[in-house]
Design a protein around this motif. Structure first.
Motif, PDB file in Angstrom:
ATOM      1  N   ASN A  19       1.050  -0.935  -0.437  1.00  0.00           N
ATOM      2  CA  ASN A  19       0.390   0.169   0.065  1.00  0.00           C
ATOM      3  C   ASN A  19       0.817   1.633  -0.260  1.00  0.00           C
ATOM      4  N   VAL A  20       1.645   1.281  -1.200  1.00  0.00           N
ATOM      5  CA  VAL A  20       2.884   2.414  -1.326  1.00  0.00           C
ATOM      6  C   VAL A  20       1.651   3.540  -2.329  1.00  0.00           C
ATOM      7  N   GLY A  21       1.602   4.539  -2.214  1.00  0.00           N
ATOM      8  CA  GLY A  21       1.207   5.878  -2.545  1.00  0.00           C
ATOM      9  C   GLY A  21       1.697   7.166  -2.286  1.00  0.00           C
ATOM     10  N   ALA A  22       1.754   8.222  -3.385  1.00  0.00           N
ATOM     11  CA  ALA A  22       2.502   9.245  -3.467  1.00  0.00           C
ATOM     12  C   ALA A  22       1.604  10.131  -2.477  1.00  0.00           C
ATOM     13  N   LEU A  23      -0.341   9.573  -2.803  1.00  0.00           N
ATOM     14  CA  LEU A  23      -1.185  11.262  -2.207  1.00  0.00           C
ATOM     15  C   LEU A  23      -1.322   9.978  -0.916  1.00  0.00           C
ATOM     16  N   ALA A  24      -1.947   8.633  -1.111  1.00  0.00           N
ATOM     17  CA  ALA A  24      -1.768   7.769  -0.035  1.00  0.00           C
ATOM     18  C   ALA A  24      -1.476   5.995   0.011  1.00  0.00           C
ATOM     19  N   GLY A  25      -1.702   5.381   0.984  1.00  0.00           N
ATOM     20  CA  GLY A  25      -0.985   4.055   0.885  1.00  0.00           C
ATOM     21  C   GLY A  25      -2.276   3.508   0.465  1.00  0.00           C
ATOM     22  N   TYR A  26      -3.876   3.351   1.505  1.00  0.00           N
ATOM     23  CA  TYR A  26      -4.573   2.945   1.510  1.00  0.00           C
ATOM     24  C   TYR A  26      -5.641   4.151   1.421  1.00  0.00           C
ATOM     25  N   GLY A  52      -1.568   3.968  -3.919  1.00  0.00           N
ATOM     26  CA  GLY A  52      -1.598   1.884  -3.039  1.00  0.00           C
ATOM     27  C   GLY A  52      -2.759   1.435  -3.795  1.00  0.00           C
ATOM     28  N   THR A  53      -3.848   1.810  -3.363  1.00  0.00           N
ATOM     29  CA  THR A  53      -4.238   1.066  -2.607  1.00  0.00           C
ATOM     30  C   THR A  53      -6.146   2.288  -2.474  1.00  0.00           C
ATOM     31  N   ILE A  54      -7.157   1.450  -3.628  1.00  0.00           N
ATOM     32  CA  ILE A  54      -8.503   2.141  -3.192  1.00  0.00           C
ATOM     33  C   ILE A  54      -9.590   0.871  -3.368  1.00  0.00           C
ATOM     34  N   ALA A  55      -9.804   0.735  -2.192  1.00  0.00           N
ATOM     35  CA  ALA A  55     -10.906   0.339  -2.145  1.00  0.00           C
ATOM     36  C   ALA A  55     -12.234   1.341  -1.994  1.00  0.00           C
ATOM     37  N   THR A  56     -13.470   0.033  -2.426  1.00  0.00           N
ATOM     38  CA  THR A  56     -14.607   0.457  -2.437  1.00  0.00           C
ATOM     39  C   THR A  56     -16.500  -0.164  -2.578  1.00  0.00           C
ATOM     40  N   SER A  57     -17.351   0.184  -2.168  1.00  0.00           N
ATOM     41  CA  SER A  57     -18.002  -0.976  -2.044  1.00  0.00           C
ATOM     42  C   SER A  57     -18.853  -1.097  -3.182  1.00  0.00           C
ATOM     43  N   SER A  58     -18.770   0.273  -4.231  1.00  0.00           N
ATOM     44  CA  SER A  58     -18.731  -0.302  -5.693  1.00  0.00           C
ATOM     45  C   SER A  58     -18.019   0.336  -6.261  1.00  0.00           C
ATOM     46  N   SER A  59     -18.078   0.419  -7.704  1.00  0.00           N
ATOM     47  CA  SER A  59     -17.249   1.001  -8.509  1.00  0.00           C
ATOM     48  C   SER A  59     -17.577   2.350  -8.840  1.00  0.00           C
ATOM     49  N   SER A  60     -18.740   2.450  -8.581  1.00  0.00           N
ATOM     50  CA  SER A  60     -20.191   4.111  -8.736  1.00  0.00           C
ATOM     51  C   SER A  60     -19.303   4.729  -7.709  1.00  0.00           C
ATOM     52  N   ASP A  61     -18.514   4.152  -6.057  1.00  0.00           N
ATOM     53  CA  ASP A  61     -18.226   5.626  -5.100  1.00  0.00           C
ATOM     54  C   ASP A  61     -16.492   5.265  -6.048  1.00  0.00           C
ATOM     55  N   PHE A  62     -15.537   5.557  -6.834  1.00  0.00           N
ATOM     56  CA  PHE A  62     -14.402   6.127  -7.451  1.00  0.00           C
ATOM     57  C   PHE A  62     -14.375   6.944  -8.570  1.00  0.00           C
ATOM     58  N   SER A  63     -13.783   7.827  -8.515  1.00  0.00           N
ATOM     59  CA  SER A  63     -13.738   8.777  -9.535  1.00  0.00           C
ATOM     60  C   SER A  63     -12.115   9.064  -9.769  1.00  0.00           C
ATOM     61  N   LEU A  64     -11.991   8.713 -11.410  1.00  0.00           N
ATOM     62  CA  LEU A  64     -10.337   9.767 -11.207  1.00  0.00           C
ATOM     63  C   LEU A  64     -10.932  10.847 -12.475  1.00  0.00           C
TER      64      LEU A  64
END
Length: 70
Positions: A19-26, A52-64
């Motif tokens: 879980n390594v990411g520049a903005l957030a690991g998780y 590093g990792t994005i967890a969602t309850s559904s695909s509509s809960d994430f936006s890039l």
């Protein structure tokens, strides 16, 4: 969901295990808008330029939108 917007990170140098990411690991249910990162990220599992990792309850809960990692 939370929103991360207009963050610019340059020359990031991070090393971790998982879980390594520049903005957030998780992150859970996040929207990323107009973010940018450059640099080096190293890890064993779940390494991402922005998150590093994005967890969602559904695909509509994430936006890039308009975000980039080099």
């Amino acid at each position: 969901s939370d929103t991360v917007q207009n963050v610019k990170l340059t020359n990031v140098d991070l090393t971790g295990q998982s879980n390594v990411g520049a903005l957030a690991g998780y992150s859970w249910n996040v929207t990323l808008i107009n973010n940018y990162s450059t640099g080096n990220l190293n890890g064993s599992n779940y390494v991402g330029g922005l998150i590093g990792t994005i967890a969602t309850s559904s695909s509509s809960d994430f936006s890039l939108k308009h975000s980039l990692a080099l």
